[in-house]
Motif scaffolding. Structure first.
Motif, PDB file in Angstrom:
ATOM      1  N   GLY A  70       0.827  -1.204   0.000  1.00 24.50           N
ATOM      2  CA  GLY A  70       0.000   0.000   0.000  1.00 24.50           C
ATOM      3  C   GLY A  70       0.848   1.234   0.000  1.00 24.50           C
ATOM      4  O   GLY A  70       2.032   1.213  -0.337  1.00 24.50           O
ATOM      5  N   THR A  71       0.285   2.339   0.385  1.00 26.73           N
ATOM      6  CA  THR A  71       1.004   3.597   0.396  1.00 26.73           C
ATOM      7  C   THR A  71       2.209   3.533   1.308  1.00 26.73           C
ATOM      8  O   THR A  71       2.179   2.857   2.317  1.00 26.73           O
ATOM      9  N   THR A  72       3.266   4.220   0.952  1.00 27.95           N
ATOM     10  CA  THR A  72       4.490   4.191   1.746  1.00 27.95           C
ATOM     11  C   THR A  72       4.528   5.279   2.794  1.00 27.95           C
ATOM     12  O   THR A  72       5.493   5.426   3.511  1.00 27.95           O
ATOM     13  N   ALA A  73       3.483   6.073   2.881  1.00 33.39           N
ATOM     14  CA  ALA A  73       3.404   7.109   3.905  1.00 33.39           C
ATOM     15  C   ALA A  73       2.052   7.010   4.581  1.00 33.39           C
ATOM     16  O   ALA A  73       1.063   6.652   3.968  1.00 33.39           O
ATOM     17  N   PRO A  74       1.983   7.289   5.893  1.00 33.95           N
ATOM     18  CA  PRO A  74       0.718   7.163   6.598  1.00 33.95           C
ATOM     19  C   PRO A  74      -0.305   8.171   6.111  1.00 33.95           C
ATOM     20  O   PRO A  74      -0.024   9.356   6.004  1.00 33.95           O
ATOM     21  N   ALA A  75      -1.482   7.664   5.772  1.00 36.74           N
ATOM     22  CA  ALA A  75      -2.560   8.565   5.364  1.00 36.74           C
ATOM     23  C   ALA A  75      -3.372   8.977   6.569  1.00 36.74           C
ATOM     24  O   ALA A  75      -3.388   8.314   7.586  1.00 36.74           O
ATOM     25  N   THR A  76      -4.092  10.054   6.467  1.00 39.18           N
ATOM     26  CA  THR A  76      -4.958  10.483   7.554  1.00 39.18           C
ATOM     27  C   THR A  76      -6.304   9.814   7.408  1.00 39.18           C
ATOM     28  O   THR A  76      -6.674   9.336   6.348  1.00 39.18           O
ATOM     29  N   SER A 101       3.720   4.890  18.705  1.00 32.52           N
ATOM     30  CA  SER A 101       3.189   6.198  19.077  1.00 32.52           C
ATOM     31  C   SER A 101       3.293   7.197  17.920  1.00 32.52           C
ATOM     32  O   SER A 101       2.352   7.948  17.646  1.00 32.52           O
ATOM     33  N   THR A 102       4.442   7.195  17.232  1.00 31.48           N
ATOM     34  CA  THR A 102       4.651   8.141  16.132  1.00 31.48           C
ATOM     35  C   THR A 102       3.628   7.929  15.017  1.00 31.48           C
ATOM     36  O   THR A 102       3.078   8.887  14.466  1.00 31.48           O
ATOM     37  N   CYS A 103       3.381   6.670  14.664  1.00 34.70           N
ATOM     38  CA  CYS A 103       2.426   6.379  13.593  1.00 34.70           C
ATOM     39  C   CYS A 103       1.005   6.747  14.001  1.00 34.70           C
ATOM     40  O   CYS A 103       0.193   7.150  13.156  1.00 34.70           O
ATOM     41  N   ALA A 104       0.691   6.615  15.284  1.00 32.39           N
ATOM     42  CA  ALA A 104      -0.639   7.034  15.749  1.00 32.39           C
ATOM     43  C   ALA A 104      -0.782   8.549  15.685  1.00 32.39           C
ATOM     44  O   ALA A 104      -1.826   9.078  15.295  1.00 32.39           O
ATOM     45  N   ASP A 105       0.300   9.276  16.043  1.00 31.89           N
ATOM     46  CA  ASP A 105       0.259  10.739  15.999  1.00 31.89           C
ATOM     47  C   ASP A 105       0.148  11.260  14.568  1.00 31.89           C
ATOM     48  O   ASP A 105      -0.359  12.366  14.339  1.00 31.89           O
ATOM     49  N   ALA A 106       0.625  10.463  13.603  1.00 32.87           N
ATOM     50  CA  ALA A 106       0.583  10.893  12.204  1.00 32.87           C
ATOM     51  C   ALA A 106      -0.816  10.800  11.612  1.00 32.87           C
ATOM     52  O   ALA A 106      -1.081  11.362  10.551  1.00 32.87           O
ATOM     53  N   LEU A 107      -1.711  10.119  12.294  1.00 28.22           N
ATOM     54  CA  LEU A 107      -3.088   9.977  11.811  1.00 28.22           C
ATOM     55  C   LEU A 107      -4.000  10.914  12.581  1.00 28.22           C
ATOM     56  O   LEU A 107      -3.945  10.981  13.812  1.00 28.22           O
ATOM     57  N   GLU A 108      -4.848  11.619  11.879  1.00 29.82           N
ATOM     58  CA  GLU A 108      -5.774  12.537  12.521  1.00 29.82           C
ATOM     59  C   GLU A 108      -6.934  11.769  13.150  1.00 29.82           C
ATOM     60  O   GLU A 108      -7.413  10.769  12.620  1.00 29.82           O
ATOM     61  N   ASP A 109      -7.374  12.283  14.296  1.00 27.93           N
ATOM     62  CA  ASP A 109      -8.587  11.766  14.949  1.00 27.93           C
ATOM     63  C   ASP A 109      -8.478  10.287  15.279  1.00 27.93           C
ATOM     64  O   ASP A 109      -9.440   9.528  15.140  1.00 27.93           O
ATOM     65  N   VAL A 110      -7.294   9.855  15.725  1.00 23.82           N
ATOM     66  CA  VAL A 110      -7.090   8.470  16.134  1.00 23.82           C
ATOM     67  C   VAL A 110      -6.584   8.452  17.566  1.00 23.82           C
ATOM     68  O   VAL A 110      -5.660   9.186  17.926  1.00 23.82           O
ATOM     69  N   HIS A 111      -7.221   7.630  18.377  1.00 19.48           N
ATOM     70  CA  HIS A 111      -6.787   7.442  19.762  1.00 19.48           C
ATOM     71  C   HIS A 111      -6.320   6.003  19.904  1.00 19.48           C
ATOM     72  O   HIS A 111      -7.100   5.072  19.772  1.00 19.48           O
ATOM     73  N   LYS A 166      -8.785 -10.235  13.970  1.00 21.83           N
ATOM     74  CA  LYS A 166      -9.929 -11.112  13.672  1.00 21.83           C
ATOM     75  C   LYS A 166     -10.256 -11.064  12.190  1.00 21.83           C
ATOM     76  O   LYS A 166     -10.526 -12.084  11.566  1.00 21.83           O
ATOM     77  N   THR A 167     -10.258  -9.858  11.643  1.00 25.19           N
ATOM     78  CA  THR A 167     -10.559  -9.650  10.223  1.00 25.19           C
ATOM     79  C   THR A 167      -9.540  -8.670   9.645  1.00 25.19           C
ATOM     80  O   THR A 167      -8.792  -8.031  10.375  1.00 25.19           O
ATOM     81  N   GLU A 168      -9.538  -8.530   8.348  1.00 23.23           N
ATOM     82  CA  GLU A 168      -8.592  -7.630   7.698  1.00 23.23           C
ATOM     83  C   GLU A 168      -8.831  -6.198   8.153  1.00 23.23           C
ATOM     84  O   GLU A 168      -9.937  -5.670   8.032  1.00 23.23           O
ATOM     85  N   PRO A 169      -7.814  -5.526   8.687  1.00 20.21           N
ATOM     86  CA  PRO A 169      -7.981  -4.146   9.154  1.00 20.21           C
ATOM     87  C   PRO A 169      -8.320  -3.203   8.000  1.00 20.21           C
ATOM     88  O   PRO A 169      -7.925  -3.418   6.849  1.00 20.21           O
ATOM     89  N   SER A 170      -9.044  -2.151   8.326  1.00 22.38           N
ATOM     90  CA  SER A 170      -9.410  -1.154   7.320  1.00 22.38           C
ATOM     91  C   SER A 170      -9.309   0.232   7.945  1.00 22.38           C
ATOM     92  O   SER A 170      -9.095   0.386   9.149  1.00 22.38           O
ATOM     93  N   GLY A 171      -9.453   1.239   7.110  1.00 18.27           N
ATOM     94  CA  GLY A 171      -9.477   2.610   7.589  1.00 18.27           C
ATOM     95  C   GLY A 171      -8.211   3.003   8.320  1.00 18.27           C
ATOM     96  O   GLY A 171      -7.090   2.714   7.912  1.00 18.27           O
ATOM     97  N   ALA A 172      -8.387   3.672   9.467  1.00 17.57           N
ATOM     98  CA  ALA A 172      -7.256   4.182  10.234  1.00 17.57           C
ATOM     99  C   ALA A 172      -6.361   3.062  10.743  1.00 17.57           C
ATOM    100  O   ALA A 172      -5.143   3.225  10.828  1.00 17.57           O
ATOM    101  N   THR A 173      -6.965   1.924  11.062  1.00 23.61           N
ATOM    102  CA  THR A 173      -6.166   0.803  11.558  1.00 23.61           C
ATOM    103  C   THR A 173      -5.189   0.322  10.496  1.00 23.61           C
ATOM    104  O   THR A 173      -4.008   0.076  10.774  1.00 23.61           O
ATOM    105  N   ARG A 174      -5.673   0.203   9.266  1.00 24.26           N
ATOM    106  CA  ARG A 174      -4.789  -0.236   8.185  1.00 24.26           C
ATOM    107  C   ARG A 174      -3.710   0.818   7.920  1.00 24.26           C
ATOM    108  O   ARG A 174      -2.540   0.481   7.730  1.00 24.26           O
ATOM    109  N   ASN A 175      -4.079   2.089   7.915  1.00 24.28           N
ATOM    110  CA  ASN A 175      -3.095   3.140   7.685  1.00 24.28           C
ATOM    111  C   ASN A 175      -2.012   3.133   8.768  1.00 24.28           C
ATOM    112  O   ASN A 175      -0.831   3.366   8.485  1.00 24.28           O
ATOM    113  N   TRP A 176      -2.425   2.887   9.988  1.00 20.65           N
ATOM    114  CA  TRP A 176      -1.452   2.806  11.085  1.00 20.65           C
ATOM    115  C   TRP A 176      -0.491   1.634  10.874  1.00 20.65           C
ATOM    116  O   TRP A 176       0.718   1.769  11.085  1.00 20.65           O
TER     117      TRP A 176
END
Length: 345
Positions: free
Chosen positions: A105-111, A136-146, A324-334
Motif C-alpha cells: 500500500g502507500t508508503t506514507a501514513p494517510a490520515t 506512538s509516532t504512527c498514531a500521531d501521524a493519523l488525525e482523529d485516532v486514539h 480477527k478480520t482484515e484491518p481497514s481505515g485508520a487501523t490499516r493506515n497505522w
C-alpha cells in the motif's frame, strides 16, 4: 465483605507462585510487599471508618451525580456522531493466507477520512517494547485516532478484545488474519566489559542448559570465543548469570526451537525477565550476565556476541500483526506506517 474473595483469589494464585523460577530470590520482596500492603490497607480502612463517623456523604453524592451526568452526556454526543458510512482510504488488499505477507500500500501514513475520533486497541508482547516509539509516532501521524496499547504476556494475547495483536514470530496455530510488518533477528548479549565475543551453537546450548555454568568453564571449553585480554583472575569462580523470559513468551519459544532444538534450558538458577527492556537492563548491569533480545532492541549498554556457525537467517523471524478480520481505515493506515518504519531501517 471482600475478605473472603481476596483470600480465595490468593489461594488460587499460590499455584502460579509455585511455578515461578528461582522463587527463593523473590520471597523477600514478596514478603515486604505483603506486609506494607497489609499495614497501608489497615490504616486506610481505619481512617475511612473514622471519617464516616465524623462526616456526611452529601459531597460524595453530588460528585457522583455530576460526574455520571457528564459521562452520559459525552457518551450521547459521541454516539450521535458515529457514521457507519465513513469513507475509507484506498490501500491494496492484504493476503490472509497462512503465510503472512507484507501489506502492499502507500508508503506514507494517510490520515483518516473523517473527523470522528477512532479508538484502536492494540496488544503487543514484551519482545516488541522497543517498537513503542514507532507505535506512538504512527498514531500521531493519523488525525482523529486514539491508540490504546496494552503490553501483555504472549499467551494472553486476545484477538477478540483488541483490534490488532503484535508479536514476534508466528504462533504454532494461526487461523486469523495476519500480515508481516517486518522481521528481526535473535541476538545474544553480554555487558560491554565482558570479554566474550562469540559462541558456537553447541557451546551456546551447553551454557543455556547449565552444562557449562561458570565463566572459567566456558573459557576452558572455548578459549577462541574470548578476547585476547581475557582476565582469568577477574572471572575466577564467577558463575554465568542466565536470564530467561517466561516459557510462553514468543522470544523464549523462539530460543527453545531455534537454538535449543527442544532441549530444556536451565531455568532453575536463572533470572526471570518480563520483557526486552528489562533484559537489556539486567545484562548491562552485570559483567557475568548473558541474555538475548531482538537485534532492533540493541542499545549501547550491551554487546552482541555472534553465533559463529549459525546462519543469521535461521535466527530471523517475522514481526506479525494479527486481527480477527482484515484491518481497514485508520487501523490499516497505522499498520502501513509501522511497516514503512520497520522496512526503512
Amino acid at each position: 465483605m471482600s475478605i473472603p474473595v481476596m483470600l480465595g483469589a490468593g489461594l488460587v494464585s499460590v499455584k502460579d507462585l509455585a511455578d515461578v523460577p528461582n522463587l527463593n530470590s523473590f520471597l523477600p520482596v514478596l514478603a515486604a510487599g505483603f506486609v506494607v500492603a497489609a499495614i497501608v490497607g489497615y490504616l486506610s480502612i481505619h481512617w475511612l471508618l473514622s471519617f464516616i463517623k465524623r462526616q456526611k456523604f452529601w459531597v460524595f453524592v453530588v460528585y457522583c451525580v455530576v460526574f455520571a451526568s457528564l459521562v452520559l452526556l459525552v457518551g450521547a454526543i459521541r454516539s450521535g456522531n458515529v457514521s457507519a458510512s465513513a469513507a475509507e482510504p484506498t490501500v491494496a488488499a492484504v493476503s490472509t493466507a497462512a503465510q503472512p505477507t507484507l501489506i502492499q500500500g502507500t508508503t506514507a501514513p494517510a490520515t483518516t477520512a473523517s473527523s470522528e475520533i477512532q479508538a484502536i486497541n492494540v496488544e503487543y508482547t514484551g519482545s516488541l517494547n522497543w517498537l513503542e516509539p514507532a507505535i506512538s509516532t504512527c498514531a500521531d501521524a493519523l488525525e482523529d485516532v486514539h491508540l490504546i496499547t496494552h503490553l501483555v504476556p504472549t499467551d494472553q494475547l486476545d484477538a477478540a478484545s483488541s483490534d490488532v495483536l503484535l508479536r514476534w514470530g508466528a504462533p504454532t496455530q494461526l487461523d486469523l488474519y495476519s500480515a508481516q510488518l517486518g522481521s528481526d533477528r535473535l541476538a545474544f548479549v553480554v555487558s560491554p566489559q565482558n570479554p566474550l565475543n562469540s559462541l558456537d551453537l553447541a557451546t551456546a546450548r551447553k551454557v543455556l542448559n547449565g552444562s557449562i555454568s561458570s565463566w572459567p568453564s566456558l573459557y576452558k571449553a572455548c578459549p577462541d570465543c574470548f578476547a585476547k585480554d581475557y582476565d582469568e583472575a577477574a572471572y575466577k569462580d564467577k558463575s554465568i548469570a542466565l536470564n530467561f523470559y517466561s516459557p510462553n513468551e514468543d522470544i523464549q519459544v523462539m530460543l527453545d526451537l531455534v537454538i535449543m532444538a527442544g532441549q530444556p534450558v536451565d531455568s532453575a538458577e536463572a533470572t526471570l525477565i518480563p520483557n526486552t527492556a528489562a533484559m537489556l537492563e539486567s545484562v548491562a548491569g552485570s559483567t557475568t550476565a548473558i541474555g538475548f533480545v531482538p537485534t532492533r532492541a540493541l542499545e549501547p549498554g550491551v554487546k552482541e556476541i555472534s553465533l559463529s556457525d549459525v546462519d543469521p537467517l535461521n535466527l530471523t523471524q517475522p514481526i506479525l500483526a494479527i486481527a480477527k478480520t482484515e484491518p481497514s481505515g485508520a487501523t490499516r493506515n497505522w499498520l502501513v506506517c509501522l511497516q514503512t518504519v520497520l522496512n526503512s531501517k
